[in-house]
Design a protein around this motif. Structure first.
Motif, PDB file in Angstrom:
ATOM      1  N   ILE A  16       1.026  -1.023   0.057  1.00 50.06           N
ATOM      2  CA  ILE A  16      -0.012   0.028  -0.054  1.00 50.06           C
ATOM      3  C   ILE A  16       0.961   1.465  -0.056  1.00 50.06           C
ATOM      4  O   ILE A  16       1.751   1.660   0.922  1.00 50.06           O
ATOM      5  N   GLU A  17       1.004   2.016  -0.927  1.00 48.19           N
ATOM      6  CA  GLU A  17       1.663   3.185  -1.145  1.00 48.19           C
ATOM      7  C   GLU A  17       1.022   4.443  -0.049  1.00 48.19           C
ATOM      8  O   GLU A  17       1.685   5.125   0.357  1.00 48.19           O
ATOM      9  N   GLY A  18      -0.309   4.425  -0.085  1.00 48.60           N
ATOM     10  CA  GLY A  18      -1.039   5.508   0.351  1.00 48.60           C
ATOM     11  C   GLY A  18      -2.546   5.296   0.005  1.00 48.60           C
ATOM     12  O   GLY A  18      -3.067   4.386  -0.695  1.00 48.60           O
ATOM     13  N   GLU A  27       0.298   9.512   2.223  1.00 47.67           N
ATOM     14  CA  GLU A  27       1.183   8.384   2.583  1.00 47.67           C
ATOM     15  C   GLU A  27       1.456   8.250   4.283  1.00 47.67           C
ATOM     16  O   GLU A  27       1.668   7.628   4.673  1.00 47.67           O
ATOM     17  N   ALA A  28       0.867   9.269   4.838  1.00 43.59           N
ATOM     18  CA  ALA A  28       0.994   9.343   6.415  1.00 43.59           C
ATOM     19  C   ALA A  28      -0.179  10.270   6.852  1.00 43.59           C
ATOM     20  O   ALA A  28      -0.916  10.790   6.013  1.00 43.59           O
ATOM     21  N   SER A  29      -0.608  10.234   8.009  1.00 44.57           N
ATOM     22  CA  SER A  29      -1.633  10.905   8.705  1.00 44.57           C
ATOM     23  C   SER A  29      -1.400  12.476   8.600  1.00 44.57           C
ATOM     24  O   SER A  29      -0.064  12.960   8.476  1.00 44.57           O
ATOM     25  N   ASP A  30      -2.294  13.179   8.408  1.00 44.05           N
ATOM     26  CA  ASP A  30      -2.386  14.681   8.103  1.00 44.05           C
ATOM     27  C   ASP A  30      -3.660  14.850   9.184  1.00 44.05           C
ATOM     28  O   ASP A  30      -4.637  15.141   8.671  1.00 44.05           O
ATOM     29  N   ALA A  31      -3.267  15.561  10.213  1.00 45.43           N
ATOM     30  CA  ALA A  31      -4.489  16.040  11.300  1.00 45.43           C
ATOM     31  C   ALA A  31      -5.035  17.082  10.889  1.00 45.43           C
ATOM     32  O   ALA A  31      -6.405  17.470  11.142  1.00 45.43           O
ATOM     33  N   SER A  32      -4.441  18.120  10.153  1.00 47.62           N
ATOM     34  CA  SER A  32      -5.161  19.288   9.523  1.00 47.62           C
ATOM     35  C   SER A  32      -6.074  18.864   8.552  1.00 47.62           C
ATOM     36  O   SER A  32      -7.048  19.686   8.254  1.00 47.62           O
ATOM     37  N   LYS A  33      -6.239  17.850   7.856  1.00 47.17           N
ATOM     38  CA  LYS A  33      -7.177  17.504   6.868  1.00 47.17           C
ATOM     39  C   LYS A  33      -8.121  16.186   7.422  1.00 47.17           C
ATOM     40  O   LYS A  33      -8.953  15.551   6.900  1.00 47.17           O
ATOM     41  N   THR A  36      -6.192  10.176   9.157  1.00 42.41           N
ATOM     42  CA  THR A  36      -5.303   9.314  10.182  1.00 42.41           C
ATOM     43  C   THR A  36      -5.220   7.869   9.315  1.00 42.41           C
ATOM     44  O   THR A  36      -5.986   7.323   8.729  1.00 42.41           O
ATOM     45  N   ILE A  37      -3.839   7.618   9.087  1.00 40.12           N
ATOM     46  CA  ILE A  37      -3.526   6.235   8.338  1.00 40.12           C
ATOM     47  C   ILE A  37      -2.897   5.702   9.477  1.00 40.12           C
ATOM     48  O   ILE A  37      -1.926   5.749   9.875  1.00 40.12           O
ATOM     49  N   THR A  44      -5.116   0.937   7.283  1.00 33.82           N
ATOM     50  CA  THR A  44      -6.361   1.465   7.659  1.00 33.82           C
ATOM     51  C   THR A  44      -6.587   3.273   7.463  1.00 33.82           C
ATOM     52  O   THR A  44      -5.358   3.651   7.319  1.00 33.82           O
ATOM     53  N   LEU A  45      -7.546   3.500   7.181  1.00 36.30           N
ATOM     54  CA  LEU A  45      -7.653   5.086   6.943  1.00 36.30           C
ATOM     55  C   LEU A  45      -8.940   5.520   7.656  1.00 36.30           C
ATOM     56  O   LEU A  45     -10.009   4.775   7.451  1.00 36.30           O
TER      57      LEU A  45
END
Length: 309
Positions: A16-18, A27-33, A36-37, A44-45
């Motif tokens: 899984i690339e993302g 490809e990683a979590s972004d709290a501003s958006k 959560t990965i 999981t997304l």
């Protein structure tokens, strides 16, 4: 509103690339958006605070692996191996990311890529002193197995100078070389065969028709007995022995009567090419006669010239 998505059953050789959300790859979590990965493999997304329609795409790509190829020269051979490793995907050459001391490294090769690995002589016009004996791959336990084993499924081509295989994991290969002597037999008539026996071997090898054999040796030199058999010596003979393209016109190749020996005991060097030619021959008898009292007892000087058309 929130949603949790979980990916499973990812195909072998893929990862899984993302996750793409609204066309953007995460490809990683972004709290501003509110994204959560989770999971060791990003499986999981979680999207929180959903206030509008969103399109989510799981991005799965093929893994990329490294292939290492090592040239392993014979133990008794002191010169560097005069070969270069080339790697091809289809008709396209893949450049090595590094090469040093006979070790070639090829990086970022996709899972299930069909490859052709070629050991290329640096000087194709020169007579080589060694040939590829086999290709082996490193197993998980550190031991080596031949590339034709079902676990790898490699295929030899072109006298083992080439290997076809499909890359499915990190792989380390080694190409083992042997020193050898080449024996060639040219049979122009219908009689004769060449029997080749290396000193210390229990059995011999035979050429019954025009052809050649490469026989491996363990050091820089080896002693051989070469014997041309099944000749009708009245009209079938050895016409010549050559070593590396040069006719041998002295012992142990030539007999006192001017004909070549049927049997030769000789020591050869790695890379030597030995050739014997046999053919049907005809005998011509020339007689000088005198006149008068001399008749058949002529003892004077004379010269006979024979020209081959």
């Amino acid at each position: 509103a929130s949603i949790v998505l979980t990916a499973s059953d990812i195909p072998e050789g893929h990862y899984i690339e993302g996750w793409k959300v609204g066309g953007v790859l995460y490809e990683a979590s972004d709290a501003s958006k509110d994204i959560t990965i989770g999971g060791a493999d990003k499986q999981t997304l979680t999207i929180d605070n959903i206030k509008e329609n969103k399109t989510v795409i799981l991005s799965v790509v093929k893994k990329k692996y490294t292939l290492k190829v090592n040239l392993e020269k014979p133990a008794a051979f002191t010169d560097p191996i005069d070969y270069t490793i080339k790697l091809y995907k289809g008709g396209t050459e893949i450049s090595a990311s590094s090469s040093s001391g006979g070790l070639y490294t090829f990086s970022d090769i996709e899972y299930e890529t069909n490859l052709k690995i070629v050991a290329v002589p640096n000087n194709p016009s020169a007579s080589p002193k060694y040939i590829v004996e086999k290709w082996e791959y490193k197993k998980n336990d550190g031991s080596f197995g031949e590339i034709t084993e079902p676990a790898l499924g490699g295929v030899y081509q072109n006298e083992k100078k080439e290997v076809l295989l499909q890359l499915k994991k990190e792989l380390e290969l080694k190409a083992s070389f042997l020193q050898f002597v080449t024996f060639e037999f040219e049979k122009k008539g219908d009689k004769g065969k060449l029997e080749i026996k290396k000193a210390g071997d229990a059995s011999s090898q035979t050429l019954v028709a025009t052809g050649s054999k490469k026989i491996a040796i363990t050091g820089n030199t080896a002693a051989f007995t070469l014997e041309v058999k099944e000749l009708n010596l009245s009209d079938n003979k050895v016409l010549s022995w050559t070593l590396n393209g040069v006719m041998k016109d002295s012992s142990p190749y030539l007999k006192n009567d001017g004909f070549w020996e049927n049997r030769v005991d000789e020591t050869f060097n790695a890379g030597d090419v030995v050739k014997v030619t046999v053919n049907k021959v005809y005998k011509m008898v020339f007689k000088a006669t005198g006149t008068g009292d001399q008749n058949d007892n002529y003892t004077g000087n004379f010269k006979i010239s024979v020209k081959k058309n």
